[in-house]
Design a protein around this motif. Structure first.
Motif, short mmCIF file in Angstrom:
data_model
loop_
_atom_site.label_atom_id
_atom_site.label_comp_id
_atom_site.label_asym_id
_atom_site.label_seq_id
_atom_site.Cartn_x
_atom_site.Cartn_y
_atom_site.Cartn_z
N ALA A 109 0.95 -1.24 -0.03
CA ALA A 109 0.06 0.13 -0.12
C ALA A 109 0.97 1.39 -0.04
N SER A 110 1.99 1.17 0.59
CA SER A 110 2.80 2.39 0.92
C SER A 110 3.36 2.74 -0.67
N TYR A 111 3.21 2.08 -1.74
CA TYR A 111 3.91 2.30 -2.86
C TYR A 111 3.10 3.39 -3.63
N SER A 112 1.72 3.73 -3.28
CA SER A 112 1.09 4.78 -3.80
C SER A 112 1.92 6.20 -3.58
N ASP A 143 -1.09 0.21 -7.67
CA ASP A 143 -0.97 1.55 -8.20
C ASP A 143 -0.44 1.52 -9.50
N PRO A 144 -1.14 2.12 -10.54
CA PRO A 144 -0.72 2.03 -11.83
C PRO A 144 0.46 3.01 -12.16
N GLU A 186 -8.58 1.54 -14.38
CA GLU A 186 -7.12 1.90 -14.08
C GLU A 186 -6.30 0.86 -15.13
N THR A 187 -6.93 -0.50 -14.99
CA THR A 187 -6.00 -1.26 -15.88
C THR A 187 -6.00 -0.75 -17.32
#
Lengths: 440, 440
Positions: A109-112, A143-144, A186-187
């Motif tokens: 989650a922190s990669y957003s 996250d894209p 988002e995909t």
């Protein structure tokens, strides 16, 4: 890289070159080819084969004399989670579902936070670049934007990868779950952005996390995308017993776990598909894996660490199924595909001795095959030095591993390759080529 | 080493010193002590304990500030074959008896060439010196002179070892088998030579190879020596199913394998005893191991490589038996005791999941304990930083293994130690102390 170097690289790629050293590669799962003194020829990014002398038609090509170094095909990691790299080899006393809740979701989650993502992915990419891997199937996060950032970095390395934005719309913490429609939208946006990027080395792959985290609606939507855009798929299958039970409770209509992907067109019917684990696949599931030509990413280190069990990799191999190896960082402790080969052999021996004598242990040639040509097939003609294969190669300086037996001439190329799987690390990788291009 | 350095070492040893860093050690199998910022005190070669500040009575001692480095106890390798080092990680597709015939006997025999022995042992000793091991129980070969040469080299390193001249008088090739009387006579001569050598760090240990290679007469003779000279014993026990069958055919009077040592006084009745493997020990054998206080050298990497099986190490530990870890090079691929910890945990998980759910997996604290304090007990008060323990320590620079989680303060000393077991190698060992003396 200096412009001058890049010119040399391009020139070499076009004109071809010859590597002279000890060469080991797989022809098939049973046949390991090994030569102590051989010439390996690359023209236009493809292997022209391995020869005991230089054939006349290639006599004009430059020869890079590697003396006593060992030349192996590049290794293929069929299953690795880039955002889990930060906690590799931590929390090894947990099983899958507890470990997902404790480490995985929180970290992913922190990669957003794109700044965090950039710094963290940089560590992962650097490790992959310096290690044995030349090709990989990579899970990112939901996250894209962070995933596109990862793809930019991977593209830069020259490694060839499939990278997936993860989809998951149920059974995950509030802070790390998607709305179904948003996930699909988002995909699409992610895939469009990839198209515009003009990547040469980096391709997208559809990545439903696993059935417990994906509704039927999400799966069906991804299946439509796979069909429309002819995209490959990666996911997880029959890893852990509690997970499998959970799937059977969630998806009562499906006869077995694999069917939950297949009924949405995510099991090889719309393009290439790779499923990690298959530790506990039933006979029906195995039959469908075969029928659809699904690749199995056997991840032995991960399966040991999370007490998942040991997949019958030897059986899959002997029945002609498509199978390669995955590091599965961070359930696997290391990105090293050398370690994956060792772990595949060791765990197959434990399985044979302690669980099921009808499935024999994997031999070194078989595990080496899976890590190179077996997994390489997901990328095309990859993972071997047979004529026509894309030229992915590792130059191994195994002198620091050598012993009195080497000095006395009792150790040959195949045995040196075996020793590399047990003892070598990035220190011993002196050079790396992908599709004919020298990375270092 | 320069005289000046040696003086400094001796002074430091006498006066004591303090190491300041992150400290991890075992109090017992369940209790891993870990502190991110601690003072570890050494006086006269012994630990005075671990403190959050410097106690007043030690205020005058010099403090070596190691900043963010990790301090672990030295690791104890309870079972390693020095002359097998040359072929580590080769021939991994064989089982025990075939492997002995193909690799082991032939290579060991060549150590009667003392020049060969010196060059080969030098590679082994250098590896042990730079790795995690501070104490080891070492098998040499049958050759007493080569064994003394090995002991000279080990003595020089400062590592503390037990080293055995191997005894074997049957079921071995003509070129590598002893006459019973000669074997005993050479053992006496070897022991006398060791006495004269004045070693400080290096002690002899009686080393019958294993029952299949030792007649009753040889065993009885060695038992007499053990009793006369109060010597410890090391050997192999219940490793491989075919080996165990063979023992039962060779020694029909013995109720179980362990009794073939015990009836000759080589199973702990005359002094300390360590038996490698115990993969398939019967209930009777386990009862005798307990009764005699025999140490078990659990060698998980070896047991996987030779498809021997997986010992129920967790059971042995929970029943209060004496147990440590062994690398068992060269059936084990590496001398690294970090790898032994990882392998012990992983294989215990496979055993639990695939074979016997009544024996739970080993946790990280348990495997760490076995590799330090568990095996250390064979050497006395060794393998911990509790007060009164001999001061064996490793200084680990794990910065190259660190990740974003370290930077954000989410990783503490115990987790760093866990990560070291999976990812570290000799590059990460920045310093080493044995009994208070700094080796590097």
């Amino acid at each position: 890289m200096a412009d001058h170097d890049r010119m040399n690289d391009l020139e070499a790629e076009h004109e071809g070159f010859i590597l002279h050293g000890a060469v080991v590669y797989s022809r098939d799962a049973k046949t390991l080819e090994a030569a102590d003194d051989a010439y390996l020829i690359c023209v236009d990014g493809l292997s022209k084969g391995v020869f005991s002398g230089i054939p006349e038609e290639y006599a004009g090509l430059p020869v890079h004399d590697l003396w006593d170094k060992l030349i192996l095909p590049g290794f293929v990691d069929l299953h690795v989670h880039a955002p889990q790299y930060q906690f590799r080899s931590l929390g090894t006393d947990m099983e899958l579902l507890e470990w997902l809740d404790t480490y995985v979701f929180r970290e992913e989650a922190s990669y957003s936070d794109l700044e965090y993502a950039e710094r963290a992915y940089d560590l992962f990419v650097e490790d992959l670049y310096t290690g044995p891997t030349t090709r990989a199937c990579v899970f990112a996060t939901t996250d894209p934007d962070a995933t596109l950032g990862l793809m930019d970095m991977l593209e830069e390395t020259g490694l060839k990868t499939f990278v997936g934005k993860v989809n998951m719309d149920r059974n995950a913490p509030d802070y790390y779950v998607e709305d179904t429609e948003d996930s699909l939208a988002e995909t699409y946006a992610f895939l469009d952005a990839v198209c515009e990027s003009g990547y040469e080395n980096t391709q997208p792959i559809l990545t439903p996390r696993f059935t417990p985290a994906c509704t039927r609606k999400l799966m069906d939507g991804l299946g439509r995308i796979a069909a429309e855009r002819h995209l490959p798929v990666q996911s997880h299958l029959s890893e852990n017993r509690r997970e499998i039970e959970w799937v059977s409770e969630l998806e009562k209509d499906a006869a077995f776990y694999g069917e939950t992907y297949d009924r949405s067109g995510l099991f090889g019917s719309n393009g290439k598909c790779v499923m990690a684990h298959c530790v506990w696949s039933t006979e029906d599931e195995i039959a469908l894996l075969k029928k659809r030509g699904v690749f199995i990413a056997h991840c032995p280190d991960s399966n040991l660490n999370l007490s998942s069990g040991i997949a019958p990799a030897k059986r899959y191999l002997e029945e002609g199924m498509r199978i390669g190896l995955g590091s599965d960082v961070a359930a696997g402790s290391t990105t090293s595909m050398f370690a994956a080969v060792r772990s595949a052999i060791q765990s197959s021996k434990a399985r044979w001795r302690m669980f099921d004598e009808s499935v024999k242990p994997l031999t070194f040639p078989e595990a080496f095959y899976m890590a190179t040509k077996g997994g390489g097939a997901f990328f095309g003609q990859v993972g071997s030095f047979e004529e026509g294969y894309e030229f992915d190669a590792l130059i191994i300086d195994d002198e620091p591993l050598s012993s009195m037996l080497d000095a006395s001439g009792r150790i040959h190329a195949a045995e040196r390759a075996e020793r590399v799987m047990y003892l070598a690390d990035d220190r011993h990788i002196a050079g790396k080529y992908v599709a004919g291009r020298q990375l270092f």
